[in-house]
Enzyme design. Structure first.
Site, PDB file in Angstrom:
ATOM      1  N   SER A 177      30.116  15.987  -2.121  1.00  0.00           N
ATOM      2  CA  SER A 177      31.153  16.525  -1.233  1.00  0.00           C
ATOM      3  C   SER A 177      32.578  16.211  -1.671  1.00  0.00           C
ATOM      4  O   SER A 177      33.517  16.810  -1.156  1.00  0.00           O
ATOM      5  CB  SER A 177      30.947  15.996   0.189  1.00  0.00           C
ATOM      6  OG  SER A 177      29.774  16.520   0.738  1.00  0.00           O
TER       7      SER A 177
ATOM      8  N   LYS B  30      34.547  19.094  -2.603  1.00  0.00           N
ATOM      9  CA  LYS B  30      35.154  19.990  -1.600  1.00  0.00           C
ATOM     10  C   LYS B  30      36.680  19.920  -1.628  1.00  0.00           C
ATOM     11  O   LYS B  30      37.355  20.881  -1.276  1.00  0.00           O
ATOM     12  CB  LYS B  30      34.648  19.625  -0.201  1.00  0.00           C
ATOM     13  CG  LYS B  30      33.174  19.924   0.003  1.00  0.00           C
ATOM     14  CD  LYS B  30      32.665  19.345   1.326  1.00  0.00           C
ATOM     15  CE  LYS B  30      31.182  19.605   1.495  1.00  0.00           C
ATOM     16  NZ  LYS B  30      30.608  18.839   2.617  1.00  0.00           N
TER      17      LYS B  30
ATOM     18  N   TYR C 245      33.470  12.705   7.481  1.00  0.00           N
ATOM     19  CA  TYR C 245      32.606  13.239   8.521  1.00  0.00           C
ATOM     20  C   TYR C 245      32.887  12.545   9.854  1.00  0.00           C
ATOM     21  O   TYR C 245      34.016  12.433  10.281  1.00  0.00           O
ATOM     22  CB  TYR C 245      31.126  13.074   8.130  1.00  0.00           C
ATOM     23  CG  TYR C 245      30.815  13.593   6.755  1.00  0.00           C
ATOM     24  CD1 TYR C 245      31.098  14.918   6.414  1.00  0.00           C
ATOM     25  CD2 TYR C 245      30.241  12.786   5.784  1.00  0.00           C
ATOM     26  CE1 TYR C 245      30.815  15.410   5.150  1.00  0.00           C
ATOM     27  CE2 TYR C 245      29.949  13.281   4.517  1.00  0.00           C
ATOM     28  CZ  TYR C 245      30.239  14.585   4.213  1.00  0.00           C
ATOM     29  OH  TYR C 245      29.951  15.061   2.976  1.00  0.00           O
TER      30      TYR C 245
ATOM     31  N   VAL D 269      27.579  12.323  -0.705  1.00  0.00           N
ATOM     32  CA  VAL D 269      26.281  11.681  -0.490  1.00  0.00           C
ATOM     33  C   VAL D 269      25.688  11.101  -1.768  1.00  0.00           C
ATOM     34  O   VAL D 269      24.638  10.455  -1.737  1.00  0.00           O
ATOM     35  CB  VAL D 269      25.232  12.618   0.160  1.00  0.00           C
ATOM     36  CG1 VAL D 269      25.592  12.909   1.597  1.00  0.00           C
ATOM     37  CG2 VAL D 269      25.047  13.890  -0.639  1.00  0.00           C
TER      38      VAL D 269
END
Lengths: 303, 303, 303, 303
Positions: free
Chosen positions: B67, B70, B239, B257
């Site tokens: 991630s 991103k 998150y 992750v």
């Protein structure tokens, strides 16, 4: 670049720009007392680490600080209880409108953070349990932090909010049903409505928050605690518009439905802005615009 | 205080402390390929504005950045589309676990921010529409930004994620049903799984993110855009643990992750930490601990 | 009172009333193939335990039975698997629009009931696992139950729904991510889209459902199972309007977005109504009105 | 088959079976007064259209009817206000636990149905507005319907519930915040807690509900209204277990946390069952089992 003259020139210039635009928002009509305020006021007070102080517009008019007070009650609770505070309230942004009950249900009565109404009610409950004379002692704390002895609650505003505060009553009873309120909801709510009714001018507001902006000047909270309160203001200070504020303004801060906003650049400056009309997220329409333009012009944000 | 010697000494000291503790987390078992990684690795790479560079532990081993990518796809989309990016994705923290579909329903298919899976899929869709040869062109961009020509996708990881990526498929089809995905979901997902599979060492990772840490060194994004990406990392990068990270670490950053974390102190430094075992929120267990201790020891956070 | 002549007279009278009113709804525009149907059709077929059969209006025109087919797939799965069906799908009304993903999240991928899309997909997955040649064998079952050998899928409708069925694809992949779909989502979805595309006339539809209306006439399901399917139709057959249907019509039944509705009074009669325009809840506008007036006039509901 | 002797034999047989099983549930411990009841009681009273009356077990012991009273207040409001009742409360099953606030938020303060707490509070508000002396007049209505003059509130139970009823207070204030409560929440809640505290024996309970079971015997509600109340009991009478009850028992009915259940087969019979221990959904553990076995043995359900 960050010299005295620059700050003041930029404040003047930004003030002129923002004063000129039309405020599309509306005052907080749901609280009768707040709806009586002249909606076209705009006040700013600035205070830097280099002892520059500058006020412009209606910076000496009293405003109802409303939710800005949540940072003060949190600070006092943090001072009294230390890290135990976080056993009963989280530090995550809520991602939902400010008075939502949805997350409480899935989080078993632990509010997401202390700056949404639910979390502020839990903090109030802690203070009611900790303080001998809650309303009196909290006011004493605010007066000490701000160094303004005459800061006070506004009884008519507190009463006005109590008369329409069904959602806060719902929240408080709901959290109580999960066991995360120790005292009787009516007592907690009375403290909460008074806390929100505190009146300050922009000048008083900016001076009050120096304990978070300039961490060594005071012994209210230690450096670590101060940074943490600032972090929470950054991620949770503007309800459902917190990300937008970080994105456009880039400073820790807190707003209230009275139209006030406090923002601070750690170790650099502290600024209070006030204009009563609110945007659709419940934050001061002109206040948000002012701070966005101000950090753009100064090229100074924490990012 | 913030001299070269201090940084390096603190990095060594913190590394020793963190290496010594037991990692309570688990690797991302749901992606078969990530579960094969030796879980006990710990690598750190640090890079300051005063040209201090320091690596320790497994900082030269390739990790799956997942991630963290991103932020790179968002940066490219922002560069190509400017503020139009925000018409299709918000900038608010989500307040929900990273793969939640609930908010999409109430938000009519507009993801809360570009760093949750839903938002990243919409960004991927933008890139698929904008780039002539999406996978090739995106990799070219990453190589240019990082100045490492051999950075590459890991086909086996991309395939591994595709084989179990039912929730991402659900998300992409769901957003498509609201009309906020232009291309065929399968094409967008293929790009997404590849993007996440990019492999870098901690050293490469830290170097890659200098374009956000030191805004004038590069022309990828302008100062204003850079600040905004940093603000989004601050409020949304971890998150459901974003508030906690702001609270305890106090830096903009992003986790993956694969166990990697990038964090940066604007204009001061950039740091990449990697350890594969994840805490219950899906962020590197030791990585989070490392950064918390590091900013405590350096007394340097943005707050 | 419930004599032959009365039923037929009432059917004629109610038909005239309903034909005369303006249908305020719209056809299911989101499925291209269904939007091509002449929207002003109205057909009814009635069938009683005393062997009265009566058709009126467009009762011999084929309609796409759509979600009505979910009762047939459920019946076959119940016949094959018995009570094991309920390990993977509930029997509670959903209280949410028919394609909501919210409840799946809190229910860990166990759909609330087999008549919402999520539940029907799980039932389809069971049949794909149980049947040797799923599409062929299911059609064979429907033909046997209905005693019409030429009932068939409509390939163009199935293809039409597949081309826009992003929400069903999202649902199926989402449930798969919870482990409650055994087969590949694409296979399950292909079966689902075909199942929904089955075409019947009102006459065929009414005859098909006699196995649930008159429980001893058939050996498809035993009495206890038949009662249970009827109970599920009663509480869950009309999506978010199931309570309203029980309230106003008072019969177990099931609707489809093709505008068809089947309703039955256990041991007394079975009635199929069809009119393509849908109300805002996705049920046939005139079909709902027809049945409300019909049970009012006959004074026969299960309550 | 449905002769007098059969009913009584079946009642005896089912009673023996259910008495013998271990009740796995617990009494409603959260209401102090209800927790004092002897948990091992089991009472049944049956009343048919052919004038069979039969009681067994503890059918002459008073129980707190709790939520069963919601059907009585709804009936009175329906009688007084007619269809206007449905402007402020829906008729759809809620699909959520009985005291959920989530749906109220998305439904703008209109409760899904009158048998969940939220809806019952709105009905109570209607009665407070309509009745001259609400508590007195409602009791008068209940006494008339039941033909038992000595039915009464239990002040200690009402007080006990008030002392712990934070969730109901939250609900009432929350609905008030949407404007769907006209009177002061405290007044509505006082009426609500009293209504729930009504005490009846199984015999009294069964006799009370004959006005819904045998529609022509009484003039309380007309046939159409009676059918509609029965339909609402069918779809919404057992909170989150309504579908299960329709599925397994197949009768309209209503339960209360005192352990009572009333169920009825329109035009055929009316049955009251009572056993204080509740299953995890909040319905009488043995009561549910009794009715499931009873309808299985009699082969008489509405489906």
């Amino acid at each position: 670049m960050n010299t005295a003259i620059n700050y003041i020139n930029i404040l003047k210039k930004v003030y002129q720009s923002i004063e000129a635009i039309e405020s599309k928002g509306e005052t907080a009509k749901y609280i009768p007392e707040l709806d009586k305020v002249n909606p076209n006021q705009l006040g700013v007070y600035f205070l830097s680490n280099s002892n520059i102080e500058y006020g412009i517009g209606d910076y000496q008019t009293k405003l109802s600080i409303q939710s800005i007070s949540k940072v003060l009650s949190l600070s006092l609770a943090y001072k009294l209880l230390g890290e135990r505070v976080w056993e009963r309230v989280g530090v995550e942004p809520s991602g939902n409108p400010f008075n939502s009950l949805i997350q409480l249900e899935s989080d078993n009565g632990i509010p997401r953070n202390p700056l949404i109404n639910a979390g502020a009610l839990v903090i109030c409950d802690m203070l009611v349990s900790q303080l001998e004379n809650p309303k009196h002692d909290f006011l004493k704390f605010v007066r000490e932090v701000s160094a303004y002895k005459e800061i006070n609650y506004c009884e008519s505003t507190a009463k006005s909010e109590e008369s329409v505060g069904f959602r806060n009553k719902a929240l408080c009873n709901y959290i109580k049903s999960f066991g995360n309120i120790e005292n009787h909801p009516d007592v907690v709510l009375d403290f909460y409505f008074h806390m929100c009714s505190i009146q300050m001018t922009c000048q008083e507001l900016a001076n009050t928050f120096t304990f978070l902006a300039f961490s060594d000047e005071t012994s209210v909270l230690n450096v670590r605690q101060t940074k943490r309160i600032n972090a929470i203001m950054q991620t949770c200070g503007f309800y459902d518009e917190s990300g937008e504020f970080a994105f456009k303004v880039g400073l820790p801060g807190k707003s209230g439905v009275g139209g006030g906003i406090i923002a601070l650049h750690p170790e650099k400056y502290c600024i209070a802005v006030w204009s009563p009309k609110l945007n659709e997220k419940g934050n001061s329409y002109k206040g948000m615009k002012f701070l966005e333009l101000f950090t753009t012009e100064t090229e100074l944000s924490i990012f």
